[in-house]
Design a protein around this motif. Structure first.
Motif, mmCIF file in Angstrom:
data_model
loop_
_atom_site.group_PDB
_atom_site.id
_atom_site.type_symbol
_atom_site.label_atom_id
_atom_site.label_comp_id
_atom_site.label_asym_id
_atom_site.label_seq_id
_atom_site.Cartn_x
_atom_site.Cartn_y
_atom_site.Cartn_z
ATOM 1 N N ASN A 141 0.797 -1.231 0.000
ATOM 2 C CA ASN A 141 0.000 0.000 0.000
ATOM 3 C C ASN A 141 0.825 1.273 0.000
ATOM 4 O O ASN A 141 0.293 2.348 -0.272
ATOM 5 C CB ASN A 141 -0.951 0.002 1.194
ATOM 6 N N CYS A 142 2.105 1.194 0.343
ATOM 7 C CA CYS A 142 2.969 2.379 0.273
ATOM 8 C C CYS A 142 4.421 1.949 0.152
ATOM 9 O O CYS A 142 4.869 1.059 0.888
ATOM 10 C CB CYS A 142 2.803 3.261 1.510
ATOM 11 N N ARG A 143 5.138 2.583 -0.766
ATOM 12 C CA ARG A 143 6.581 2.366 -0.886
ATOM 13 C C ARG A 143 7.257 3.701 -0.584
ATOM 14 O O ARG A 143 7.383 4.567 -1.448
ATOM 15 C CB ARG A 143 6.933 1.848 -2.271
ATOM 16 N N PRO A 144 7.682 3.897 0.661
ATOM 17 C CA PRO A 144 8.200 5.196 1.103
ATOM 18 C C PRO A 144 9.359 5.749 0.280
ATOM 19 O O PRO A 144 9.539 6.965 0.205
ATOM 20 C CB PRO A 144 8.629 4.924 2.547
ATOM 21 N N PHE A 145 10.161 4.870 -0.345
ATOM 22 C CA PHE A 145 11.277 5.362 -1.154
ATOM 23 C C PHE A 145 10.788 6.227 -2.317
ATOM 24 O O PHE A 145 11.482 7.143 -2.761
ATOM 25 C CB PHE A 145 12.097 4.193 -1.716
ATOM 26 N N GLU A 146 9.587 5.945 -2.798
ATOM 27 C CA GLU A 146 9.032 6.718 -3.910
ATOM 28 C C GLU A 146 8.649 8.127 -3.492
ATOM 29 O O GLU A 146 8.421 8.996 -4.332
ATOM 30 C CB GLU A 146 7.824 5.991 -4.491
#
Length: 427
Positions: free
Chosen positions: A188-193
Protein backbone atom coordinates in the motif's frame (compact mmCIF):
# COMPACT_ATOMS: atom_id res chain seq x y z
CA UNK A 1 9.07 -4.48 -14.39
CA UNK A 2 6.89 -7.17 -12.87
CA UNK A 3 3.96 -6.34 -10.62
CA UNK A 4 4.29 -6.36 -6.85
CA UNK A 5 1.87 -9.28 -6.44
CA UNK A 6 4.24 -11.41 -8.53
CA UNK A 7 7.26 -10.29 -6.52
CA UNK A 8 5.53 -11.47 -3.33
CA UNK A 9 5.67 -14.97 -4.81
CA UNK A 10 8.70 -14.99 -7.09
CA UNK A 11 11.06 -12.41 -5.57
CA UNK A 12 14.32 -13.08 -3.78
CA UNK A 13 14.93 -16.64 -4.92
CA UNK A 14 15.09 -18.26 -8.35
CA UNK A 15 15.83 -21.99 -8.22
CA UNK A 16 18.19 -23.48 -10.77
CA UNK A 17 17.75 -26.83 -12.49
CA UNK A 18 16.92 -29.50 -9.93
CA UNK A 19 16.96 -27.12 -6.94
CA UNK A 20 14.13 -26.78 -4.37
CA UNK A 21 11.11 -24.78 -5.60
CA UNK A 22 10.61 -23.29 -2.12
CA UNK A 23 13.50 -21.47 -0.46
CA UNK A 24 15.61 -23.96 1.50
CA UNK A 25 15.96 -23.73 5.25
CA UNK A 26 19.70 -23.63 5.96
CA UNK A 27 19.39 -24.53 9.63
CA UNK A 28 23.10 -24.47 10.38
CA UNK A 29 25.11 -22.23 12.67
CA UNK A 30 28.34 -22.64 10.71
CA UNK A 31 29.71 -23.26 7.22
CA UNK A 32 32.72 -25.38 6.26
CA UNK A 33 35.73 -24.15 4.27
CA UNK A 34 38.75 -25.94 2.85
CA UNK A 35 41.31 -23.46 4.13
CA UNK A 36 41.83 -20.69 6.66
CA UNK A 37 42.82 -18.40 3.79
CA UNK A 38 39.40 -18.80 2.19
CA UNK A 39 37.64 -17.99 5.45
CA UNK A 40 39.97 -15.05 6.12
CA UNK A 41 38.74 -13.37 2.93
CA UNK A 42 35.21 -13.47 4.33
CA UNK A 43 36.28 -11.97 7.65
CA UNK A 44 38.12 -9.19 5.77
CA UNK A 45 35.01 -8.50 3.61
CA UNK A 46 37.10 -9.30 0.56
CA UNK A 47 34.62 -11.91 -0.66
CA UNK A 48 30.94 -12.57 -0.05
CA UNK A 49 29.79 -15.77 1.59
CA UNK A 50 28.72 -17.37 4.85
CA UNK A 51 30.70 -18.45 7.86
CA UNK A 52 28.42 -17.98 10.88
CA UNK A 53 24.64 -17.54 11.00
CA UNK A 54 24.89 -14.83 13.66
CA UNK A 55 25.95 -12.51 10.83
CA UNK A 56 24.30 -13.93 7.73
CA UNK A 57 22.43 -17.00 6.53
CA UNK A 58 21.31 -17.92 2.98
CA UNK A 59 17.66 -18.44 3.98
CA UNK A 60 17.54 -15.02 5.61
CA UNK A 61 19.22 -13.40 2.63
CA UNK A 62 16.68 -14.86 0.19
CA UNK A 63 13.85 -13.27 2.19
CA UNK A 64 15.72 -9.99 2.72
CA UNK A 65 16.31 -9.78 -1.03
CA UNK A 66 12.59 -10.26 -1.65
CA UNK A 67 11.73 -7.46 0.79
CA UNK A 68 14.26 -5.17 -0.90
CA UNK A 69 12.58 -5.88 -4.23
CA UNK A 70 9.13 -5.22 -2.78
CA UNK A 71 10.20 -1.87 -1.32
CA UNK A 72 12.25 -0.88 -4.37
CA UNK A 73 15.50 -0.82 -2.38
CA UNK A 74 19.03 -1.98 -3.12
CA UNK A 75 19.79 -4.12 -0.06
CA UNK A 76 18.09 -5.52 3.01
CA UNK A 77 18.68 -7.52 6.17
CA UNK A 78 16.51 -9.44 8.62
CA UNK A 79 16.64 -8.94 12.38
CA UNK A 80 15.19 -10.81 15.33
CA UNK A 81 12.37 -8.27 15.85
CA UNK A 82 11.02 -4.93 14.69
CA UNK A 83 12.57 -3.33 17.77
CA UNK A 84 15.98 -4.64 16.72
CA UNK A 85 15.42 -3.30 13.20
CA UNK A 86 14.64 0.21 14.45
CA UNK A 87 17.57 0.13 16.86
CA UNK A 88 20.02 -0.99 14.18
CA UNK A 89 18.69 1.49 11.62
CA UNK A 90 19.36 4.41 13.98
CA UNK A 91 22.47 3.13 15.76
CA UNK A 92 24.12 2.38 12.41
CA UNK A 93 24.59 6.13 11.88
CA UNK A 94 24.20 7.65 15.36
CA UNK A 95 26.27 7.23 18.50
CA UNK A 96 26.91 8.88 21.85
CA UNK A 97 26.57 12.64 21.52
CA UNK A 98 24.31 12.53 18.46
CA UNK A 99 20.72 13.61 17.97
CA UNK A 100 17.64 12.28 16.14
CA UNK A 101 14.34 13.97 15.21
CA UNK A 102 11.38 11.59 15.56
CA UNK A 103 7.62 11.72 15.23
CA UNK A 104 5.83 11.85 18.57
CA UNK A 105 3.12 9.41 17.45
CA UNK A 106 5.34 6.36 16.96
CA UNK A 107 4.65 2.98 18.56
CA UNK A 108 5.04 3.01 22.34
CA UNK A 109 7.79 0.39 22.35
CA UNK A 110 9.82 2.40 19.84
CA UNK A 111 9.24 5.58 21.82
CA UNK A 112 10.59 3.90 24.95
CA UNK A 113 13.58 2.53 23.02
CA UNK A 114 14.43 6.04 21.87
CA UNK A 115 13.43 8.15 24.86
CA UNK A 116 14.80 5.88 27.59
CA UNK A 117 17.20 3.15 26.45
CA UNK A 118 19.03 4.95 23.65
CA UNK A 119 19.04 8.14 25.71
CA UNK A 120 21.10 6.21 28.27
CA UNK A 121 23.50 5.44 25.42
CA UNK A 122 24.00 9.18 24.93
CA UNK A 123 21.73 9.68 21.89
CA UNK A 124 19.24 12.52 22.25
CA UNK A 125 15.80 12.46 20.61
CA UNK A 126 13.52 15.39 19.88
CA UNK A 127 9.91 14.31 19.32
CA UNK A 128 7.79 16.48 17.05
CA UNK A 129 4.14 16.26 16.16
CA UNK A 130 3.55 14.95 12.63
CA UNK A 131 1.29 18.01 12.27
CA UNK A 132 3.93 20.49 13.42
CA UNK A 133 4.55 23.67 11.44
CA UNK A 134 7.50 23.97 9.07
CA UNK A 135 9.13 26.33 11.55
CA UNK A 136 8.73 23.86 14.43
CA UNK A 137 10.12 21.06 12.29
CA UNK A 138 13.18 23.00 11.17
CA UNK A 139 13.83 24.21 14.72
CA UNK A 140 14.01 20.60 15.89
CA UNK A 141 17.23 19.99 13.96
CA UNK A 142 20.63 20.47 15.55
CA UNK A 143 24.19 20.44 14.19
CA UNK A 144 24.56 16.88 15.51
CA UNK A 145 21.26 15.57 14.09
CA UNK A 146 21.83 12.31 12.19
CA UNK A 147 18.36 11.25 11.00
CA UNK A 148 14.60 11.75 11.06
CA UNK A 149 12.33 8.86 12.06
CA UNK A 150 8.61 8.30 11.50
CA UNK A 151 5.95 5.67 10.81
CA UNK A 152 3.94 5.56 7.58
CA UNK A 153 0.84 4.86 9.67
CA UNK A 154 1.28 5.51 13.39
CA UNK A 155 0.62 2.70 15.85
CA UNK A 156 -1.94 2.99 17.46
CA UNK A 157 -3.04 6.53 16.55
CA UNK A 158 -3.26 5.45 12.83
CA UNK A 159 -2.16 8.94 11.77
CA UNK A 160 -0.72 9.09 8.25
CA UNK A 161 2.81 10.52 8.13
CA UNK A 162 3.59 13.16 5.49
CA UNK A 163 6.64 11.33 4.13
CA UNK A 164 7.45 13.77 1.34
CA UNK A 165 7.36 16.81 3.64
CA UNK A 166 9.59 15.25 6.29
CA UNK A 167 11.96 13.85 3.64
CA UNK A 168 12.49 17.33 2.21
CA UNK A 169 13.21 18.71 5.67
CA UNK A 170 15.62 15.88 6.45
CA UNK A 171 17.49 16.30 3.19
CA UNK A 172 17.68 20.07 3.61
CA UNK A 173 19.60 19.37 6.83
CA UNK A 174 21.78 16.68 5.25
CA UNK A 175 20.31 13.64 7.00
CA UNK A 176 18.26 10.60 5.90
CA UNK A 177 14.61 9.86 6.62
CA UNK A 178 13.96 6.47 8.24
CA UNK A 179 10.39 5.18 7.88
CA UNK A 180 8.81 2.28 9.74
CA UNK A 181 6.48 0.89 7.06
CA UNK A 182 5.01 -1.93 9.15
CA UNK A 183 1.33 -1.01 8.91
CA UNK A 184 1.16 0.04 5.25
CA UNK A 185 3.52 -2.65 3.92
CA UNK A 186 5.00 -2.17 0.43
CA UNK A 187 1.66 -3.28 -0.99
CA UNK A 188 0.00 0.00 0.00
CA UNK A 189 2.97 2.38 0.27
CA UNK A 190 6.58 2.37 -0.89
CA UNK A 191 8.20 5.20 1.10
CA UNK A 192 11.28 5.36 -1.15
CA UNK A 193 9.03 6.72 -3.91
CA UNK A 194 8.25 9.69 -1.65
CA UNK A 195 11.81 10.50 -0.61
CA UNK A 196 12.48 8.18 2.33
CA UNK A 197 15.97 6.69 2.53
CA UNK A 198 15.73 3.73 4.93
CA UNK A 199 12.68 1.55 5.60
CA UNK A 200 12.15 -0.73 8.59
CA UNK A 201 9.51 -3.34 9.35
CA UNK A 202 8.26 -5.39 12.21
CA UNK A 203 7.86 -8.48 10.04
CA UNK A 204 5.89 -9.96 12.94
CA UNK A 205 2.87 -8.04 11.68
CA UNK A 206 1.35 -8.11 8.17
CA UNK A 207 4.42 -9.55 6.45
CA UNK A 208 4.09 -12.76 8.46
CA UNK A 209 0.40 -12.18 8.96
CA UNK A 210 -0.39 -15.25 11.02
CA UNK A 211 1.06 -14.56 14.46
CA UNK A 212 3.60 -17.32 13.89
CA UNK A 213 7.03 -15.69 13.97
CA UNK A 214 8.68 -12.59 15.45
CA UNK A 215 11.07 -10.65 13.25
CA UNK A 216 12.19 -7.38 11.73
CA UNK A 217 13.79 -6.02 8.58
CA UNK A 218 15.78 -3.04 7.33
CA UNK A 219 15.86 -2.00 3.66
CA UNK A 220 18.12 0.64 2.16
CA UNK A 221 17.06 2.74 -0.82
CA UNK A 222 20.67 3.20 -1.89
CA UNK A 223 19.85 6.81 -2.72
CA UNK A 224 21.20 8.79 0.22
CA UNK A 225 24.68 10.07 -0.55
CA UNK A 226 26.60 9.59 2.69
CA UNK A 227 29.79 10.79 1.01
CA UNK A 228 28.45 14.35 0.80
CA UNK A 229 28.64 14.51 4.61
CA UNK A 230 31.69 12.39 5.60
CA UNK A 231 32.19 14.12 8.95
CA UNK A 232 28.53 13.57 9.84
CA UNK A 233 28.64 9.86 8.94
CA UNK A 234 32.21 8.77 9.73
CA UNK A 235 31.22 5.15 10.27
CA UNK A 236 30.27 4.86 6.62
CA UNK A 237 32.80 7.24 5.08
CA UNK A 238 35.97 6.70 7.11
CA UNK A 239 38.03 3.52 7.70
CA UNK A 240 36.62 0.86 10.02
CA UNK A 241 39.62 -0.38 11.95
CA UNK A 242 37.76 -3.49 13.09
CA UNK A 243 37.86 -4.60 9.44
CA UNK A 244 41.40 -3.55 8.57
CA UNK A 245 40.41 -0.06 7.50
CA UNK A 246 37.63 -0.82 5.05
CA UNK A 247 35.59 2.25 4.00
CA UNK A 248 32.05 1.02 3.43
CA UNK A 249 31.00 3.67 0.91
CA UNK A 250 34.14 3.07 -1.15
CA UNK A 251 34.03 -0.72 -0.97
CA UNK A 252 30.30 -1.30 -1.38
CA UNK A 253 28.99 1.93 -2.90
CA UNK A 254 25.83 3.74 -1.89
CA UNK A 255 23.76 0.69 -2.80
CA UNK A 256 25.41 -1.58 -0.23
CA UNK A 257 27.27 0.51 2.35
CA UNK A 258 24.50 0.96 4.94
CA UNK A 259 23.34 -2.67 5.09
CA UNK A 260 26.87 -4.07 4.91
CA UNK A 261 27.94 -1.94 7.87
CA UNK A 262 24.82 -2.88 9.85
CA UNK A 263 25.55 -6.56 9.19
CA UNK A 264 29.32 -6.54 9.61
CA UNK A 265 29.33 -4.34 12.73
CA UNK A 266 25.99 -4.39 14.53
CA UNK A 267 24.88 -7.93 13.79
CA UNK A 268 28.39 -9.12 14.59
CA UNK A 269 28.37 -7.36 17.97
CA UNK A 270 24.71 -7.54 19.05
CA UNK A 271 23.63 -10.74 17.28
CA UNK A 272 19.91 -9.97 16.89
CA UNK A 273 19.60 -12.41 14.01
CA UNK A 274 16.34 -13.89 12.76
CA UNK A 275 16.49 -17.67 12.78
CA UNK A 276 16.39 -19.40 9.36
CA UNK A 277 13.25 -21.26 10.43
CA UNK A 278 11.53 -17.97 11.24
CA UNK A 279 12.67 -16.47 7.93
CA UNK A 280 11.15 -19.45 6.10
CA UNK A 281 7.82 -18.95 7.89
CA UNK A 282 7.99 -15.22 7.16
CA UNK A 283 8.42 -15.92 3.47
CA UNK A 284 5.28 -18.06 3.46
CA UNK A 285 3.39 -15.09 4.87
CA UNK A 286 4.81 -12.68 2.31
CA UNK A 287 3.61 -14.93 -0.51
CA UNK A 288 -0.02 -14.12 0.36
CA UNK A 289 0.60 -10.52 1.47
CA UNK A 290 -0.99 -8.77 -1.51
CA UNK A 291 -4.16 -10.86 -1.30
CA UNK A 292 -4.45 -10.45 2.47
CA UNK A 293 -3.89 -6.69 2.52
CA UNK A 294 -6.80 -6.16 0.17
CA UNK A 295 -9.10 -8.02 2.57
CA UNK A 296 -7.66 -6.35 5.69
CA UNK A 297 -8.32 -2.92 4.19
CA UNK A 298 -11.83 -3.84 3.02
CA UNK A 299 -12.78 -5.09 6.48
CA UNK A 300 -11.29 -2.03 8.21
CA UNK A 301 -13.12 0.37 5.91
CA UNK A 302 -16.46 -1.35 6.53
CA UNK A 303 -15.87 -1.47 10.29
CA UNK A 304 -14.86 2.19 10.39
CA UNK A 305 -18.07 3.16 8.58
CA UNK A 306 -20.14 1.08 11.01
CA UNK A 307 -18.46 2.56 14.10
CA UNK A 308 -18.80 6.08 12.72
CA UNK A 309 -22.58 5.69 12.87
CA UNK A 310 -22.91 3.88 16.20
CA UNK A 311 -24.35 5.97 19.06
CA UNK A 312 -21.95 4.50 21.65
CA UNK A 313 -18.87 5.64 19.71
CA UNK A 314 -17.36 9.08 20.39
CA UNK A 315 -14.92 9.16 17.49
CA UNK A 316 -13.22 6.97 14.85
CA UNK A 317 -9.78 7.40 13.31
CA UNK A 318 -9.25 5.76 9.92
CA UNK A 319 -7.95 7.59 6.89
CA UNK A 320 -10.44 5.86 4.62
CA UNK A 321 -13.25 7.95 6.14
CA UNK A 322 -13.80 11.17 4.22
CA UNK A 323 -14.16 13.22 7.39
CA UNK A 324 -10.92 11.85 8.87
CA UNK A 325 -8.16 14.42 9.41
CA UNK A 326 -5.72 12.19 7.51
CA UNK A 327 -8.02 11.51 4.54
CA UNK A 328 -6.05 13.81 2.21
CA UNK A 329 -2.70 12.27 3.16
CA UNK A 330 -4.23 8.82 2.87
CA UNK A 331 -5.37 9.53 -0.67
CA UNK A 332 -1.87 10.75 -1.51
CA UNK A 333 0.24 7.96 -0.01
CA UNK A 334 -2.19 5.05 0.35
CA UNK A 335 -4.26 4.93 -2.81
CA UNK A 336 -4.83 1.17 -2.57
CA UNK A 337 -6.05 1.37 1.04
CA UNK A 338 -4.14 1.97 4.23
CA UNK A 339 -4.17 -1.06 6.54
CA UNK A 340 -6.50 -3.16 8.64
CA UNK A 341 -5.96 -1.20 11.85
CA UNK A 342 -8.28 1.53 13.12
CA UNK A 343 -8.75 3.34 16.41
CA UNK A 344 -11.96 4.45 18.04
CA UNK A 345 -13.11 5.90 21.32
CA UNK A 346 -16.26 4.95 23.17
CA UNK A 347 -18.45 7.28 25.15
CA UNK A 348 -17.86 6.84 28.86
CA UNK A 349 -14.05 6.85 28.74
CA UNK A 350 -11.49 4.27 29.82
CA UNK A 351 -13.77 2.14 32.00
CA UNK A 352 -16.36 1.77 29.25
CA UNK A 353 -13.65 0.95 26.68
CA UNK A 354 -12.41 -1.89 28.85
CA UNK A 355 -15.97 -3.14 29.36
CA UNK A 356 -16.63 -3.18 25.60
CA UNK A 357 -13.49 -5.21 24.92
CA UNK A 358 -14.47 -7.81 27.52
CA UNK A 359 -17.69 -8.44 25.59
CA UNK A 360 -16.04 -9.24 22.26
CA UNK A 361 -16.43 -12.91 21.30
CA UNK A 362 -14.57 -13.19 17.98
CA UNK A 363 -12.12 -10.33 18.47
CA UNK A 364 -9.45 -11.31 20.98
CA UNK A 365 -7.63 -8.99 23.40
CA UNK A 366 -3.98 -9.40 22.43
CA UNK A 367 -0.67 -7.56 22.53
CA UNK A 368 -0.59 -8.04 18.80
CA UNK A 369 -1.85 -6.45 15.63
CA UNK A 370 -1.95 -6.94 11.86
CA UNK A 371 -2.88 -10.61 11.94
CA UNK A 372 -5.19 -12.83 9.89
CA UNK A 373 -7.27 -13.04 13.08
CA UNK A 374 -9.01 -9.92 14.36
CA UNK A 375 -7.77 -8.61 17.68
CA UNK A 376 -7.92 -5.51 19.87
CA UNK A 377 -5.95 -3.70 22.53
CA UNK A 378 -6.30 -0.88 25.01
CA UNK A 379 -2.91 0.84 24.41
CA UNK A 380 -3.02 3.08 27.49
CA UNK A 381 -3.09 -0.11 29.60
CA UNK A 382 -0.59 -2.10 27.54
CA UNK A 383 1.83 -0.99 24.80
CA UNK A 384 1.90 2.64 26.00
CA UNK A 385 1.60 1.88 29.71
CA UNK A 386 5.04 3.39 30.46
CA UNK A 387 3.98 6.82 29.19
CA UNK A 388 2.61 9.55 31.43
CA UNK A 389 -0.57 11.46 30.52
CA UNK A 390 1.33 14.20 28.70
CA UNK A 391 3.31 11.68 26.64
CA UNK A 392 0.13 9.74 25.87
CA UNK A 393 -1.53 12.91 24.60
CA UNK A 394 1.43 13.71 22.33
CA UNK A 395 1.35 10.16 20.99
CA UNK A 396 -2.34 10.51 20.15
CA UNK A 397 -3.36 7.86 22.68
CA UNK A 398 -6.52 8.86 24.52
CA UNK A 399 -7.73 6.96 27.62
CA UNK A 400 -10.81 5.70 25.77
CA UNK A 401 -8.87 4.60 22.66
CA UNK A 402 -9.39 1.03 21.46
CA UNK A 403 -7.05 -0.22 18.76
CA UNK A 404 -8.92 -2.62 16.52
CA UNK A 405 -7.01 -4.81 14.09
CA UNK A 406 -9.26 -6.29 11.45
CA UNK A 407 -8.37 -9.77 10.30
CA UNK A 408 -9.55 -11.50 7.15
CA UNK A 409 -12.69 -13.12 8.58
CA UNK A 410 -16.11 -12.34 7.14
CA UNK A 411 -16.89 -8.69 7.86
CA UNK A 412 -20.55 -9.39 8.73
CA UNK A 413 -19.47 -11.62 11.61
CA UNK A 414 -16.98 -9.04 12.86
CA UNK A 415 -19.47 -6.18 12.75
CA UNK A 416 -22.03 -8.31 14.60
CA UNK A 417 -19.45 -9.03 17.31
CA UNK A 418 -18.64 -5.35 17.80
CA UNK A 419 -22.30 -4.31 17.62
CA UNK A 420 -23.31 -6.73 20.37
CA UNK A 421 -20.56 -5.41 22.64
CA UNK A 422 -21.37 -1.75 22.00
CA UNK A 423 -25.13 -2.21 22.31
CA UNK A 424 -24.61 -3.82 25.71
CA UNK A 425 -22.93 -0.74 27.18
CA UNK A 426 -25.33 1.90 25.89
CA UNK A 427 -26.95 3.54 28.86
Amino acid sequence: MRKIETTCIQGGYTPKNGEPRQIPIIQSTTFKYDSSEAMAKLFDLEESGYFYTRLQNPTNDYVAKKLAELEGGTAGMLTSSGQAANFYAVFNIASCGDHIVASSTIYGGTYNLFAVTMKRMGIEFTFVSPNCSDEELNNAFKPNTKAVFGETIANPAVIVFDIERFAKAAHAHGVPLIIDNTFATPINCRPFEWGADIVTHSTTKYLDGHGATVGGAIIDSGKFDWTKYPDKFPGLCYPDESYHGVVYTEKFGLAGAFITKATAQLMRDFGSIQSPQNAFILNLGIESLAVRMERHCYNAQKMAEFLNDHPAVEWVTYCGLKDDKCYRLGQKYLKNGSCGVLSFGVKGGRKTAEEVMKRFKLIAIETHVADARSCCLHPASATHRQMNDEELAKAGVKPELIRLSMGIENIDDLIADVKNALDAVIK
